[in-house]
Structures are given as structure tokens and as C-alpha cells.
Design an enzyme around this catalytic site. Structure first.
Site, PDB file in Angstrom:
ATOM      1  N   LYS A 163       0.845  -1.209   0.000  1.00 42.05           N
ATOM      2  CA  LYS A 163       0.000   0.000   0.000  1.00 42.05           C
ATOM      3  C   LYS A 163       0.877   1.254   0.000  1.00 42.05           C
ATOM      4  O   LYS A 163       2.083   1.173   0.291  1.00 42.05           O
ATOM      5  CB  LYS A 163      -0.906  -0.021   1.234  1.00 42.05           C
ATOM      6  CG  LYS A 163      -0.162   0.008   2.560  1.00 42.05           C
ATOM      7  CD  LYS A 163      -1.104  -0.288   3.731  1.00 42.05           C
ATOM      8  CE  LYS A 163      -0.341  -0.369   5.032  1.00 42.05           C
ATOM      9  NZ  LYS A 163      -1.185  -0.883   6.134  1.00 42.05           N
ATOM     10  N   TYR A 174      17.096  29.972   7.055  1.00 39.50           N
ATOM     11  CA  TYR A 174      15.933  30.718   7.531  1.00 39.50           C
ATOM     12  C   TYR A 174      15.940  30.810   9.053  1.00 39.50           C
ATOM     13  O   TYR A 174      16.200  29.824   9.749  1.00 39.50           O
ATOM     14  CB  TYR A 174      14.642  30.017   7.107  1.00 39.50           C
ATOM     15  CG  TYR A 174      14.287  30.175   5.648  1.00 39.50           C
ATOM     16  CD1 TYR A 174      14.019  31.425   5.093  1.00 39.50           C
ATOM     17  CD2 TYR A 174      14.195  29.058   4.821  1.00 39.50           C
ATOM     18  CE1 TYR A 174      13.676  31.560   3.755  1.00 39.50           C
ATOM     19  CE2 TYR A 174      13.846  29.180   3.482  1.00 39.50           C
ATOM     20  CZ  TYR A 174      13.586  30.431   2.954  1.00 39.50           C
ATOM     21  OH  TYR A 174      13.252  30.549   1.637  1.00 39.50           O
TER      22      TYR A 174
HETATM   23  C1  LIG Z   1      -0.532  -1.942   6.724  1.00 39.63           C
HETATM   24  C2  LIG Z   1      -1.216  -3.180   7.199  1.00 39.63           C
HETATM   25  C3  LIG Z   1      -0.489  -4.360   7.401  1.00 39.63           C
HETATM   26  C4  LIG Z   1       1.022  -4.418   7.289  1.00 39.63           C
HETATM   27  O1  LIG Z   1       1.601  -3.904   8.463  1.00 39.63           O
HETATM   28  P1  LIG Z   1       3.207  -3.933   8.694  1.00 39.63           P
HETATM   29  O2  LIG Z   1       3.349  -3.551  10.109  1.00 39.63           O
HETATM   30  O3  LIG Z   1       3.760  -2.916   7.745  1.00 39.63           O
HETATM   31  O4  LIG Z   1       3.676  -5.293   8.388  1.00 39.63           O
HETATM   32  C5  LIG Z   1      -1.188  -5.498   7.745  1.00 39.63           C
HETATM   33  N1  LIG Z   1      -2.534  -5.488   7.887  1.00 39.63           N
HETATM   34  C6  LIG Z   1      -3.267  -4.373   7.716  1.00 39.63           C
HETATM   35  C7  LIG Z   1      -4.732  -4.415   7.917  1.00 39.63           C
HETATM   36  C8  LIG Z   1      -2.634  -3.176   7.379  1.00 39.63           C
HETATM   37  O5  LIG Z   1      -3.359  -2.071   7.217  1.00 39.63           O
END
Ligand SMILES: *Cc1c(COP(=O)(O)O)cnc(C)c1O
Length: 387
Positions: free
Chosen positions: A40, A263
């Protein structure tokens, strides 16, 4: 006519590291356990399509994204594996999910019905994962609602019940009891459904859950952070960081004591110093909170960021004995020889977590990919995807 990214500020992604991390996770799982590689948010900033392609080739069984649009991007790239949309969808998104053949999570009758209708309309089944909230408190059915929702799923011939899932809130927490408590709740739901004759595949664990609690791997795990090489909890055995954010020195000046930089004039040289200006700033994801806190690697040394990080530039305070020249490479995040600035280092400076550091690398930073590495482990042949 010029071609290709000329910008010296770029994120180099070593696909060999992604591959090694997938294989390390795979080794921690039973052969039949499904590994969902979580890509994602553009694969945590690493690039969704290259990471997804690499992860599948390295032994991941399927992919997970947050949004239907992210699933569509992978489908457009020709990826045919199962893709689970982890985020909640609204009824009006159901058709889009089914038409891209994405797995969806469900926890309400409205979305179950919308997916069933979409599946009938499109003439293809829709795969659903019943999400149960065992303590995250964000989305998911309450455990005592699971059976009624399950009834609805199995009553819809156009639906395939592809999973029963929960999400752990504290798998990286010092106290493992928090996580075990959540899992016990899930097991109670599993047992109740089994008594009613249903046993869909169960998945609960994220990176920390999967690697730290082997007993919670169930029928599948959803692993994101570990694939990118960041430690999912403090005691995790090391993984391989895949990303290096690098830039270049654009100006070098020797300055005397009392010289003010940037800055707000928040930094004044305590003695003679070399100021090296670098072509990266907060618009690239080098957050302004790193002003007078963070560090970079240049000339084989770790040196501090001095003064305020500005939108497109930042300044380093380089000790006078370190040779530094215009055009020298600067590593802002990742490894440079034996030195490393980890996402965890950034997270410490910024009071955040590695996830946010990776996701914060801006879209304007070109991502380049190295398919392999030479015998000494040095990445070779970085180029735009497809390599
Ligand atoms: C993002 C997510 C994961 C992965 O989590 P990590 O800690 O990056 O391994 C697993 N399950 C769900 C529902 C998520 O949203």
C-alpha cells in the site's frame, strides 16, 4: 533533447534487498501459510509495481493494498495475483473492486450486499474477507456480530468467503499479552464459526505479529514493513534496508566562527566550519523537523544538518578536515558503506515511526531500481522501472 531523470536527488531501491527480506519472512512461515506482501501507499514509498513484482517472484503468494485505486494500478501493470484491499470500502466502490478482481474486507451488511450485487452484474464472483475488530478499535465487526455477517456472506452465491481476519494493534509493544489477548478473541470467533460449519482461512499478523509471534501466523500473514528492511520491533533480527535517499552537494564554503545559516538564523557556527549545501529539502520528504537534528553522510563521514531545512535545499556542517566538493553524493537515508542512517534514526529525530518516514518521501523524488548486486553486495545498474 535530454532524457531520464537528471535530478540528483533520488531514491535508489535495491530490489535484491526486497527479495532477501521476502525470503527471510518466507523462511519464518510454514510452507502452506499465505504471505500477503503489503504494498500500500506506493509500497511504503518504494514503488508499488517494482516491489510487488519482486515480492511475488521471491515467494510472496499475494499482495495487499489500502485502496481500490492501488489495486487498479497493479492490475494495469499486468499483475495477476490475488490483491486484497485492506482499507474499508464504501458500497459505491464495490463495482470497481469486483471489476479489478480485488479481494475486499467486509464488516457491514451494506458492503456485503453491494459486492454481491456488483458480482452478479459483472458476472464474476467477488472474494470477501470478514474483518473482526478484536481490539484495534478502528474498523471491523464486533466479535459477537461475526456469525450474523457470516450468514449473509454464505447466503450470497456470488460471493466467495476468502478470509476471516483481524488486525493487531500492539504487536510491536513490549508487553506480548496485549497481542495474545487480541488473538484469543479471534480464536473464539474462529471456533464459533467452525461449530456452525464454516472455516475460512484466517489471517491476523502484520510484520511484528508474524515474526515475533509465530503462533499467530494462522493461515496467512500480511507483511509490509519488514519487506522494506526496517525492524518491525526493537528486538527483531536485522533485515536489509532497501531504500537509499541520496542527493548531491551544490555548494561548498569555508566559513568562520559566528556565521549564520538558513531561515530564521537558527544555527551559528561555533568555530570555523565547512557548510555544504545539498539539493534536497522538505518538498522531497526531508522533513523540516530534521533542522539542527538530523544528519547526512558525505565524504565517508556522518555530519549534522545545520540550520533549517528549506523546501528544496538543506545545509550540512562539515568538519574542516573532511574533504567535500560540489557534486559529491550525499546519503540522507540508507546505507553508505559501513555507515547508515536508518528510517528508525529519522523516526527518533522526528518523533514518529519508520512507516511515516518512508511514506513521506515525496512523489517528485525519482525512484530508481537496481535489479541485482555484485559479489560484494553493492547494487548495480540503477534505472527507472521497468529495469
Ligand atoms: C498496513 C497493514 C499491514 C502491514 O503492516 P506492517 O506492520 O507494515 O507489516 C497489515 N494489515 C493491515 C490491515 C494493514 O493495514
Amino acid at each position: 533533447m535530454v532524457t531520464g531523470p537528471l535530478r540528483a536527488t533520488r531514491a535508489l531501491v535495491r530490489l535484491a534487498a526486497i527479495r532477501a527480506n521476502v525470503q527471510a519472512v518466507r523462511r519464518a512461515l510454514a510452507p502452506a501459510t499465505r504471505l500477503w506482501a503489503v504494498v500500500k501507499a506506493n509500497a511504503y514509498g518504494h514503488g508499488a509495481v517494482p516491489v510487488a513484482t519482486t515480492a511475488l517472484a521471491a515467494g510472496a503468494d499475494a499482495l495487499a493494498v489500502a485502496l481500490p485505486e492501488e489495486g487498479w494500478e497493479l492490475r494495469r501493470a499486468g499483475i495477476a495475483s490475488r490483491i486484497l484491499v485492506l482499507g474499508p470500502i464504501l458500497p459505491e466502490q464495490a463495482v470497481s473492486v469486483v471489476s479489478a478482481d480485488l479481494d475486499a474486507i467486509v464488516f457491514s451488511p451494506a458492503v456485503i450486499e453491494a459486492l454481491a450485487r456488483g458480482a452478479v452484474d459483472l458476472g464474476r464472483p467477488a472474494r470477501v474477507h470478514l474483518k473482526v475488530d478484536t481490539g484495534m478499535g478502528r474498523v471491523g465487526a464486533r466479535p459477537n456480530e461475526a456469525a450474523a455477517l457470516a450468514e449473509r456472506i454464505v447466503a450470497e452465491p456470488s460471493l466467495r468467503w476468502a478470509g476471516l481476519m483481524t488486525h493487531l494493534a500492539d504487536a510491536d509493544h513490549e508487553d506480548p499479552e496485549w497481542t495474545r489477548g487480541q488473538y484469543r478473541q479471534l480464536v473464539r470467533v474462529v471456533e464459533d464459526l467452525r461449530r456452525r460449519g464454516w472455516s475460512p482461512p484466517v489471517h491476523a499478523a502484520n510484520s511484528a505479529g508474524a515474526l515475533r509471534f509465530p503462533g499467530l501466523q494462522a493461515d496467512g500473514v500480511r507483511v509490509g514493513l519488514a519487506l522494506y528492511g526496517a525492524a518491525p520491533w526493537a528486538g527483531c533480527s536485522p533485515l536489509e534496508p532497501a531504500l537509499t535517499l541520496e542527493s548531491v552537494v551544490t555548494m561548498v564554503k569555508r566559513v568562520p566562527t559566528g556565521f549564520r545559516v538558513g531561515y530564521g538564523h537558527t544555527y551559528e557556527t561555533p568555530g570555523p566550519l565547512t557548510i555544504a549545501t545539498v539539493a534536497a529539502g522538505y518538498a522531497d520528504g526531508v522533513r523540516r523537523g530534521l533542522s539542527n537534528r538530523g544528519a547526512a553522510i558525505v565524504g565517508g563521514r556522518r555530519v549534522p544538518i545545520v540550520g533549517r531545512v528549506s523546501m528544496d535545499q538543506l545545509t550540512l556542517g562539515v568538519p574542516p578536515d573532511v574533504p567535500v566538493h560540489v557534486g559529491d553524493p550525499v546519503v540522507l537515508l540508507g546505507r553508505a558503506g559501513a555507515l547508515e542512517l536508518s528510517a528508525q534514526d529519522w523516526a527518533g529525530w522526528l518523533d514518529t515511526i519508520p512507516y511515516e518516514v518512508f511514506c513521506g518521501i515525496a512523489a517528485r523524488v525519482p525512484r530508481l531500481y537496481a535489479p541485482g548486486s555484485d559479489a560484494s553486495g553493492r547494487p548495480t545498474g540503477f534505472s527507472s522501472w521497468p529495469t
